[in-house]
Scaffold this active site. Structure first.
Site, short mmCIF file in Angstrom:
data_model
loop_
_atom_site.label_atom_id
_atom_site.label_comp_id
_atom_site.label_asym_id
_atom_site.label_seq_id
_atom_site.Cartn_x
_atom_site.Cartn_y
_atom_site.Cartn_z
N GLU A 1 70.11 18.42 -12.83
CA GLU A 1 70.82 19.47 -12.86
C GLU A 1 71.49 19.52 -10.98
OE1 GLU A 1 68.95 22.37 -16.34
OE2 GLU A 1 67.86 22.53 -14.10
N ARG B 1 57.17 29.76 -29.19
CA ARG B 1 55.71 30.02 -28.85
C ARG B 1 55.87 31.60 -27.81
NH1 ARG B 1 54.19 29.84 -23.57
NH2 ARG B 1 54.89 28.01 -22.44
N HIS C 1 63.77 32.68 -11.43
CA HIS C 1 63.58 32.43 -12.80
C HIS C 1 63.04 34.21 -13.90
CE1 HIS C 1 61.47 29.64 -15.87
NE2 HIS C 1 60.98 31.14 -16.24
N VAL D 1 52.54 33.02 -22.05
CA VAL D 1 50.84 34.00 -21.42
C VAL D 1 51.33 35.03 -21.15
CG1 VAL D 1 49.57 33.57 -19.09
CG2 VAL D 1 50.61 31.40 -20.53
N GLU E 1 64.77 31.09 -20.56
CA GLU E 1 64.54 30.43 -19.52
C GLU E 1 65.94 30.32 -19.02
OE1 GLU E 1 60.98 28.76 -18.31
OE2 GLU E 1 59.68 30.34 -19.78
N GLY F 1 56.25 22.55 -16.93
CA GLY F 1 55.20 22.70 -15.60
C GLY F 1 55.06 21.53 -14.56
N GLY F 2 56.49 20.87 -14.12
CA GLY F 2 56.73 20.74 -13.22
C GLY F 2 56.64 18.54 -13.10
N GLU G 1 65.60 26.57 -20.43
CA GLU G 1 64.67 25.55 -21.46
C GLU G 1 64.45 27.24 -22.64
OE1 GLU G 1 60.82 24.04 -20.52
OE2 GLU G 1 60.89 25.91 -18.47
#
Length: 446
Positions: A200, A291, A208, A294, A275, A164-165, A287
């Site tokens: 990185e 799961r 993305h 959304v 991702e 989430g940043g 990453e």
């Protein structure tokens, strides 16, 4: 098949899992906080159990309370949804230790992919391309300076346990590195109780791209294509689409082959999403989410495959009911995340819904737990609805999305619907010409 499934979540994702269970003929148990006593997922479940007061740590993150609810209701499986405990390896282990089935990956794979350094190491060993960066944790500034000098500025310092940043900072040059490194570690420690960070190369105009996979416990792995999730604000996704306007069928196939081979070798099972950053024709793994995502509905719309149903089937030990050759991609799908937020300031806007009208028609889907009279609580994530459209082509999907947004009515609170109207009308979005930095600049123009 399972006798009864407890859904360890709330809101629209709890409803989404309930619907899949109902179609499979499986009764469900809803757990809820006192703030969610009148929530739609509670109203529609076969049984419900209050597990604590409003704060998530005392209810939806309360593992003993959730396991107790499963025991008293006779549930034999738990679906975690997304968020909350969905990527908590300790929770998955406890579920299994109590003789229940966790509808998701193994605790070992959840733990591996939850540590971004371990995940990158594992994926590199399996031949998945990475963003240039450090070979693991960067433990001191001298090491950080050496890595940055090797890969070149700007660099991104990221929390190993992050998301989430949070715990993420950009250093444009050597002068900014020291402060960025310290700030990333401080944020990581505060947010995750773990100050490990890695470096990185910072890509200046990536997209993305994420790839959805399903894997059974018999070694079969298939991919269901990519989703483009580049429209983000502060690393939070706001709009997703499938397929990506930037990729070709051959690129999709090549990435899918690499990923499915890697996960088959890893022995992964159930649903997962890898991702990537994509720039100049190259993919770089960042990453894996162990799961349901959304944004899974856009994949369902273009593939016609119910991801939650497949999660449940896989968890029973069943084989995947299809092969990679059986997967067919049809048309284009776009999802808008509707948040209970001011569309200009992005401040949360909890409150009572005075009126609610969801759009309809061919190719329109709304996943939401809202209803007229519902009180949106201030304690949880601000996502209150997802609007998903599907059409034969991307231009047709955009036209359908515009029409659906115009029909969508949520009164009583402010939402991000006006921002989505602006995005849909923007020529660059319509052309598919955007990166992960585009939305920040777009929002800044208002």
């Amino acid at each position: 098949m399972f006798h009864k499934i407890l859904i360890a979540n709330r809101g629209e994702i709890a409803l989404r899992v309930q619907r899949a269970c109902r179609e499979l003929g499986i009764p469900t148990v809803a757990v809820h906080s006192t703030a969610d006593a009148e929530a739609m997922h509670v109203r529609l479940a076969d049984e419900s159990v209050c597990i604590g007061p409003p704060p998530a740590r005392e209810s939806y993150l309360n593992i003993p309370a959730i396991l107790s609810a499963a025991a008293i209701t006779g549930a034999d499986a738990i679906h975690p949804g997304y968020g909350f405990l969905s990527e908590n390896a300790d929770f998955a282990e406890m579920v299994e230790a109590h003789g229940l089935t966790f509808i998701g990956p193994s605790p070992a794979h959840i733990r591996m992919m939850g540590d971004k350094i371990a995940a990158k190491t594992a994926m590199a060993a399996l031949g998945v391309p990475l963003v240039p960066g450090s070979d693991g944790e960067v433990t001191d500034l001298d090491q950080a300076r050496a890595v940055a000098a090797r890969i070149g500025y700007p660099v991104l310092i990221k929390a190993a346990a992050g998301g989430g940043g949070r715990g993420m900072k950009v250093a444009e040059d050597a002068a900014a590195l020291d402060d960025a490194w310290r700030m990333a570690r401080t944020e990581a420690r505060a947010a995750f109780g773990n100050d490990a960070v890695y470096l990185e190369k910072y890509l200046d105009r990536p997209r993305h791209i994420e790839l959805q996979i399903l894997a059974d416990s018999h070694g079969a792995v298939v991919h269901l294509g990519e989703r483009d999730c580049s429209l983000q604000r502060r690393h939070q996704k706001l709009l997703e689409e499938a397929p990506s306007p930037a990729l070709t069928a051959s690129q999709r196939s090549a990435l899918g082959e690499t990923v499915t081979a890697a996960l088959a070798q890893l022995g992964y099972r159930n649903a997962g999403t890898l991702e990537f950053l994509y720039q100049d024709g190259q993919f770089a793994f960042i990453e894996m989410n162990t799961r349901l995502q959304v944004e899974h509905p856009v994949t369902e719309m273009v593939c016609g495959i119910d991801l939650v149903r497949e999660q449940i089937r896989i968890a029973t030990g069943a084989r995947l009911g299809f092969t990679q050759q059986d997967v067919r991609f049809s048309g284009h799908a776009i999802e808008c995340r509707i948040n209970a937020e001011d569309p200009e300031t992005f401040m949360p806007t909890p409150g009572r819904i005075s009126a609610f009208h969801a759009p309809g028609g061919l190719g329109v889907r709304v996943d939401s737990a809202l209803y007229a009279g519902y009180m949106v609580p201030p304690f949880y994530d601000s996502l209150v609805a997802k609007l998903i459209v599907h059409a034969p082509t991307r231009p047709e999907a955009i036209g359908r999305l515009r029409r659906a947004i115009e029909e969508f009515a949520v009164l009583g609170i402010k939402t991000t619907l006006p921002l989505h109207r602006r995005i849909v009308d923007d020529p660059q979005f319509q052309a598919g010409d955007y990166t992960i930095h585009w939305l920040e600049r777009f929002v800044g123009q208002s």
